[in-house]
Design a protein around this motif. Structure first.
Motif, PDB file in Angstrom:
ATOM      1  N   VAL A 161     -10.593  -5.456   4.880  1.00 17.94           N
ATOM      2  CA  VAL A 161     -10.007  -4.247   4.298  1.00 17.94           C
ATOM      3  C   VAL A 161     -10.887  -3.621   3.219  1.00 17.94           C
ATOM      4  O   VAL A 161     -11.544  -4.319   2.447  1.00 17.94           O
ATOM      5  N   TYR A 221       0.814  -1.229   0.000  1.00 16.01           N
ATOM      6  CA  TYR A 221       0.000   0.000   0.000  1.00 16.01           C
ATOM      7  C   TYR A 221       0.843   1.272   0.000  1.00 16.01           C
ATOM      8  O   TYR A 221       0.327   2.375   0.118  1.00 16.01           O
ATOM      9  N   VAL A 262      -6.054   2.288   3.050  1.00 20.03           N
ATOM     10  CA  VAL A 262      -6.817   1.079   3.374  1.00 20.03           C
ATOM     11  C   VAL A 262      -7.275   1.112   4.830  1.00 20.03           C
ATOM     12  O   VAL A 262      -6.460   1.260   5.746  1.00 20.03           O
ATOM     13  N   TRP A 320       1.596   6.169  -0.058  1.00 21.66           N
ATOM     14  CA  TRP A 320       0.135   6.159  -0.036  1.00 21.66           C
ATOM     15  C   TRP A 320      -0.456   5.793  -1.396  1.00 21.66           C
ATOM     16  O   TRP A 320      -1.328   6.474  -1.925  1.00 21.66           O
ATOM     17  N   GLN A 375       4.167  -1.004  -5.142  1.00 21.64           N
ATOM     18  CA  GLN A 375       3.230   0.017  -4.673  1.00 21.64           C
ATOM     19  C   GLN A 375       3.940   1.144  -3.925  1.00 21.64           C
ATOM     20  O   GLN A 375       3.278   1.963  -3.286  1.00 21.64           O
ATOM     21  N   LEU A 411      -2.332   3.350  -1.702  1.00 19.76           N
ATOM     22  CA  LEU A 411      -3.719   3.076  -1.307  1.00 19.76           C
ATOM     23  C   LEU A 411      -3.935   3.534   0.122  1.00 19.76           C
ATOM     24  O   LEU A 411      -3.019   3.496   0.943  1.00 19.76           O
ATOM     25  N   SER A 467     -10.463  -0.080   0.515  1.00 24.55           N
ATOM     26  CA  SER A 467      -9.646   1.043   0.064  1.00 24.55           C
ATOM     27  C   SER A 467     -10.537   2.220  -0.297  1.00 24.55           C
ATOM     28  O   SER A 467     -11.417   2.094  -1.155  1.00 24.55           O
ATOM     29  N   THR A 500     -15.422   2.387  -3.927  1.00 20.66           N
ATOM     30  CA  THR A 500     -14.298   1.833  -3.176  1.00 20.66           C
ATOM     31  C   THR A 500     -13.781   0.584  -3.885  1.00 20.66           C
ATOM     32  O   THR A 500     -14.379   0.100  -4.832  1.00 20.66           O
ATOM     33  N   GLU A 501     -12.658   0.065  -3.399  1.00 21.24           N
ATOM     34  CA  GLU A 501     -12.128  -1.202  -3.887  1.00 21.24           C
ATOM     35  C   GLU A 501     -11.688  -2.037  -2.688  1.00 21.24           C
ATOM     36  O   GLU A 501     -11.615  -1.538  -1.554  1.00 21.24           O
ATOM     37  N   HIS A 533      -8.485  -4.442  -1.604  1.00 21.29           N
ATOM     38  CA  HIS A 533      -7.134  -4.921  -1.925  1.00 21.29           C
ATOM     39  C   HIS A 533      -6.585  -5.714  -0.725  1.00 21.29           C
ATOM     40  O   HIS A 533      -5.927  -5.155   0.118  1.00 21.29           O
TER      41      HIS A 533
END
Length: 362
Positions: free
Chosen positions: A338, A134, A286, A282, A160, A284, A340, A306-307, A309
């Motif tokens: 979680v 993340y 989360v 950053w 990431q 993501l 995101s 939202t998603e 991950h």
């Protein structure tokens, strides 16, 4: 108000004129693979990360696979990995004919729990592959110390973590080598699949350059059984357009994250660790929440996308069915809770305020 999780069209629009000009120059050059643009990007990204070498490859999975393959570990050697990483971390180990050994993460940071690493080290262990998940760097001093004690290599999955820092050093320069993905949604994103490997090891870099090109360092001479995995001239030139703005964009991400951390006040929402806000990339933002589906539906009904991950832990995937009986409760808790929230450089102050307001009302 309607807020998408991420609009790649919007994030790239600011660079559109520069990107079109850069691509046009590549098209006109007549040279599309292993040319000057790739060499220039490799030099610039190596300098950015603070390392000697950057090797451009086709994608992030190939970056990690080639890094491990070039390390020339015996087949079946064990590589310690975080249990909650994206599946690519494990696949790279498997694709290199090695055995991934999952280790639980810290619950508050989602990063591999270095205190558990030693318990997983065996006579077959050859490396520790960490993931800066993340956009937050792992505790590399502790991990490198363990590796030194047991004579293990340390590698970073930095897919990431473009621009993230740990004690004033950037991700990609915290170990023996690192793999990056430039998938379009990353902080430094291409317009298609793209990746790179960074290292300070001259011999390792030489092997990786050969491996990405069928195992050849000289035309029609093949020293290794390699891959066809080369970062194209077009993707390299797109990345060069965007690289000078990466730190500025990461600062925007950090400021948004700081607002979320300070202004979201809802005891149903568990926020990410905030101890290194201005060191993290950053990629993501989360949070964890029970009854995740209800929370996501509530946000969607209020115009916020939202998603997740990631929804299924690697040891629960069919691709690693031999792990099905592993007891990894922290990993499972993370994957089951979680969510995101939107965090990208196109968000306006008003949109950020609206997200905070709606989350606080949940």
């Amino acid at each position: 108000m309607t807020i998408p999780f991420l609009s790649l069209k919007a994030t790239n629009q600011v660079y559109e004129e520069q990107i079109i000009k850069a691509i046009t120059e590549v098209v006109a050059s007549g040279w599309y693979i292993l040319g000057n643009k790739l060499s220039q990007f490799e030099e610039e990204f190596a300098k950015y990360c603070g390392v000697k070498h950057c090797i451009g490859v086709a994608n992030g999975l190939d970056a990690l696979t080639i890094l491990l393959k070039a390390s020339e570990f015996p087949a079946g050697s064990e590589v310690i990995v975080p249990a909650n990483s994206y599946i690519a971390t494990m696949l790279a180990v498997s694709n290199a004919n090695l055995t991934p050994i999952p280790v639980e993460p810290f619950l508050d940071t989602y990063l591999i729990d270095y205190q558990l690493i030693e318990k997983s080290i065996t006579s077959k262990s050859k490396a520790i592959l960490v993931t800066h998940l993340y956009g937050k760097c792992c505790e590399m001093d502790e991990i490198n110390s363990i590796a030194k004690k047991y004579n293990l290599k340390v590698f970073e999955d930095a897919a990431q973590a473009h621009g993230a820092t740990y004690k004033d050093k950037r991700a990609g320069n915290l170990s023996d080598g690192a793999g990056f993905s430039f998938y379009p949604s990353k902080n430094l994103g291409a317009m298609g699949d793209a990746g790179a490997i960074t290292t300070n090891d001259d011999a390792l870099a030489e092997r990786m350059r050969a491996l990405r090109n069928y195992g050849s360092s000289e035309k029609y001479v093949f020293d290794y059984q390699g891959y066809n995995s080369r970062l194209s001239e077009i993707q390299a030139t797109i990345l060069m357009v965007k690289l000078p703005y990466l730190d500025t964009e990461n600062k925007i991400r950090q400021n948004i994250a700081q607002r979320y951390l300070v202004e979201i006040k809802n005891n149903k929402i568990i926020l990410p660790a905030e101890n290194t806000v201005y060191n993290d990339a950053w990629h993501l933002f989360v949070v964890r929440v029970e009854e995740r589906d209800n929370f996501r539906k509530y946000l969607f009904d209020n115009g916020i996308s939202t998603e997740v991950h990631y929804p299924i832990a690697p040891h629960k995937q069919l691709s690693y069915q031999n792990w099905r009986n592993l007891q990894l409760p922290i990993t499972e808790q993370i994957h089951e809770t979680v969510v995101s929230l939107p965090l990208n450089t196109t968000l306006t102050p008003e949109e950020i305020s609206y997200i905070i307001q709606i989350v606080n009302k949940y």
